[in-house]
Design a protein around this motif. Sequence first.
Motif, PDB file in Angstrom:
ATOM      1  N   THR A  45       0.858  -1.106   0.102  1.00 16.87           N
ATOM      2  CA  THR A  45       0.207   0.076  -0.105  1.00 16.87           C
ATOM      3  C   THR A  45       0.860   1.230   0.038  1.00 16.87           C
ATOM      4  OG1 THR A  45      -0.201   0.104   2.329  1.00 16.87           O
ATOM      5  CG2 THR A  45      -1.729  -1.206   1.451  1.00 16.87           C
ATOM      6  N   GLN A  46       0.292   2.309  -0.305  1.00 17.60           N
ATOM      7  CA  GLN A  46       0.890   3.459  -0.204  1.00 17.60           C
ATOM      8  C   GLN A  46       1.408   4.068   1.121  1.00 17.60           C
ATOM      9  OE1 GLN A  46       1.904   5.302  -3.126  1.00 17.60           O
ATOM     10  NE2 GLN A  46       2.953   6.690  -1.447  1.00 17.60           N
ATOM     11  N   GLY A  47       0.405   3.446   2.080  1.00 16.82           N
ATOM     12  CA  GLY A  47       0.763   3.746   3.638  1.00 16.82           C
ATOM     13  C   GLY A  47       2.116   3.274   4.029  1.00 16.82           C
ATOM     14  N   GLN A  48       2.438   1.881   3.226  1.00 14.76           N
ATOM     15  CA  GLN A  48       3.379   1.000   3.680  1.00 14.76           C
ATOM     16  C   GLN A  48       4.802   1.534   3.308  1.00 14.76           C
ATOM     17  OE1 GLN A  48       3.570  -2.814   1.744  1.00 14.76           O
ATOM     18  NE2 GLN A  48       5.651  -3.430   2.814  1.00 14.76           N
ATOM     19  N   LEU A  49       4.323   2.076   1.921  1.00 14.15           N
ATOM     20  CA  LEU A  49       5.626   2.702   1.343  1.00 14.15           C
ATOM     21  C   LEU A  49       5.995   4.242   1.930  1.00 14.15           C
ATOM     22  CD1 LEU A  49       7.698   2.967  -1.174  1.00 14.15           C
ATOM     23  CD2 LEU A  49       5.835   4.061  -2.523  1.00 14.15           C
ATOM     24  N   ASP A  50       5.076   4.950   2.339  1.00 14.33           N
ATOM     25  CA  ASP A  50       5.378   6.250   3.141  1.00 14.33           C
ATOM     26  C   ASP A  50       6.131   5.766   4.712  1.00 14.33           C
ATOM     27  OD1 ASP A  50       4.215   7.579   1.113  1.00 14.33           O
ATOM     28  OD2 ASP A  50       2.092   7.705   2.034  1.00 14.33           O
ATOM     29  N   HIS A 154      -2.022   2.396  19.773  1.00 12.88           N
ATOM     30  CA  HIS A 154      -2.591   2.903  18.440  1.00 12.88           C
ATOM     31  C   HIS A 154      -1.148   2.987  17.513  1.00 12.88           C
ATOM     32  CE1 HIS A 154      -4.674   4.657  15.053  1.00 12.88           C
ATOM     33  NE2 HIS A 154      -3.609   5.349  14.659  1.00 12.88           N
ATOM     34  N   LEU A 155      -1.291   2.025  16.381  1.00 13.14           N
ATOM     35  CA  LEU A 155       0.008   1.931  15.570  1.00 13.14           C
ATOM     36  C   LEU A 155      -0.562   2.723  14.073  1.00 13.14           C
ATOM     37  CD1 LEU A 155       0.793  -0.044  17.728  1.00 13.14           C
ATOM     38  CD2 LEU A 155       1.754  -1.480  15.571  1.00 13.14           C
ATOM     39  N   ARG A 156       0.500   3.500  13.591  1.00 16.95           N
ATOM     40  CA  ARG A 156       0.133   4.064  12.294  1.00 16.95           C
ATOM     41  C   ARG A 156       0.496   3.294  11.089  1.00 16.95           C
ATOM     42  NH1 ARG A 156       5.016   5.639  13.845  1.00 16.95           N
ATOM     43  NH2 ARG A 156       7.029   5.587  12.377  1.00 16.95           N
ATOM     44  N   ASP A 157      -0.462   3.534  10.179  1.00 14.23           N
ATOM     45  CA  ASP A 157      -0.562   2.646   8.753  1.00 14.23           C
ATOM     46  C   ASP A 157       0.884   2.941   8.366  1.00 14.23           C
ATOM     47  OD1 ASP A 157      -2.896   2.457   9.068  1.00 14.23           O
ATOM     48  OD2 ASP A 157      -3.508   3.539   7.439  1.00 14.23           O
ATOM     49  N   GLY A 158       1.523   1.917   7.859  1.00 16.24           N
ATOM     50  CA  GLY A 158       3.152   1.693   7.122  1.00 16.24           C
ATOM     51  C   GLY A 158       3.988   1.635   8.612  1.00 16.24           C
ATOM     52  N   GLN A 159       3.780   1.436   9.789  1.00 21.85           N
ATOM     53  CA  GLN A 159       4.619   1.291  10.771  1.00 21.85           C
ATOM     54  C   GLN A 159       5.402  -0.225  10.717  1.00 21.85           C
ATOM     55  OE1 GLN A 159       3.126   2.791  14.581  1.00 21.85           O
ATOM     56  NE2 GLN A 159       5.061   2.376  15.581  1.00 21.85           N
ATOM     57  N   ILE A 160       6.500  -0.343  10.734  1.00 25.33           N
ATOM     58  CA  ILE A 160       7.603  -1.386  10.445  1.00 25.33           C
ATOM     59  C   ILE A 160       7.425  -2.228  11.899  1.00 25.33           C
ATOM     60  CG2 ILE A 160       9.339  -2.606   9.882  1.00 25.33           C
ATOM     61  CD1 ILE A 160       8.064  -0.881   7.940  1.00 25.33           C
ATOM     62  N   VAL A 161       7.096  -3.504  11.833  1.00 22.33           N
ATOM     63  CA  VAL A 161       6.870  -4.386  12.829  1.00 22.33           C
ATOM     64  C   VAL A 161       7.607  -5.750  12.733  1.00 22.33           C
ATOM     65  CG1 VAL A 161       4.589  -3.286  13.855  1.00 22.33           C
ATOM     66  CG2 VAL A 161       4.674  -5.326  12.456  1.00 22.33           C
ATOM     67  N   VAL A 162       8.038  -6.267  13.681  1.00 29.38           N
ATOM     68  CA  VAL A 162       8.440  -7.864  13.774  1.00 29.38           C
ATOM     69  C   VAL A 162       7.575  -8.607  14.546  1.00 29.38           C
ATOM     70  CG1 VAL A 162      10.325  -9.306  14.169  1.00 29.38           C
ATOM     71  CG2 VAL A 162      10.920  -7.193  13.233  1.00 29.38           C
ATOM     72  N   VAL A 163       7.123  -9.844  13.969  1.00 24.29           N
ATOM     73  CA  VAL A 163       6.324 -10.664  14.539  1.00 24.29           C
ATOM     74  C   VAL A 163       7.052 -11.866  14.872  1.00 24.29           C
ATOM     75  CG1 VAL A 163       3.985 -11.872  14.689  1.00 24.29           C
ATOM     76  CG2 VAL A 163       4.271  -9.589  13.666  1.00 24.29           C
TER      77      VAL A 163
END
Length: 313
Positions: A45-50, A154-163
């Motif tokens: 998504t654009q959110g992920q790219l941003d 609350h996590l924002r769109d595009g925020q990088i996480v490790v699961v």
Amino acid sequence: MASLSASTALVPVRASELIVGQRAPWPIYNEAGDLLLARGSMVETQGQLDGLLEHGLFRNEKWGSEPDTDSVPLPQSRDVLQKRRRSKGLRPPAPSRGQESIVTMDDVRWRIGDALSLQLKEAPDVRYNISLMGSLAGKSVLVSAPVKDGKYMHLRDGQIVVVRALSGRRAYAFASSVLKYQNLPYPYLHLSCPREVRCTVIRQDARVEVDVDAFLTIGSASPAALNLLDLSVGGVSGVSSFLGCTKDAKGRLKFIINVAGEDRGLDLDIVLRTVEADSDPNYAKYGLEFIDVSARDRLILSAFVYQSVSETD
């Protein structure tokens, strides 16, 4: 998370070089050399790219001649192997203890409600307990929202996480990004579906260095303070004052370790296997084997060992 060596040259990635709906042509790193996006991963998504661009993106300038060993295997070679397996009925060999492999989400046998842990890219030392709610292949992974101090984060769109997750004797981990934070009917997350997941078979004999205070009771003697030096799923070693006991003596060991941000108390049956002299004649090093470990305690030990190993990789 995997990172490049200091000798590897990184060059910036321009925003125009990554396109929503297309796969990354190289492994993507941050300025510190941490792997953010494996080669071939879809920019969903654009959110992920941003979210990626917000922190600065880099790639290995030598990628063409020196592929990064920290990234996933080249898709071409993996596809050839999969075609051979399909055509000849081959099966991948059973993984040995401690071996790390790359699997797909379809290969991961997680179930709804399984416990996972989530790390934020900007705070990798903290892990939040979440649970699996569902997934749709190639679309998203649904997980419960993390909680901090009794409140949903609350996590924002595009925020990088490790699961990360522990299933049986296997530990899994994958990098992802937040596609959407949903508030209704209750807070949960849509995470980008990873193309690949790292899988590690936990070895019972894998040892990690620790500095943990414990209390050792041998027979009917009073508890003695023991400083733990290393820990495995099968036992520990530690230093204590000279206890005067002999090999094969049985007792109990009590200590606390932190797993996924929570303190877990252990009270384990042990048998004394080794006694070694210390430079101080009043102290000795003891090797203890855990016996009759319950399923709950073995899970805690396994999770702690893998957590410690992964944090030093």
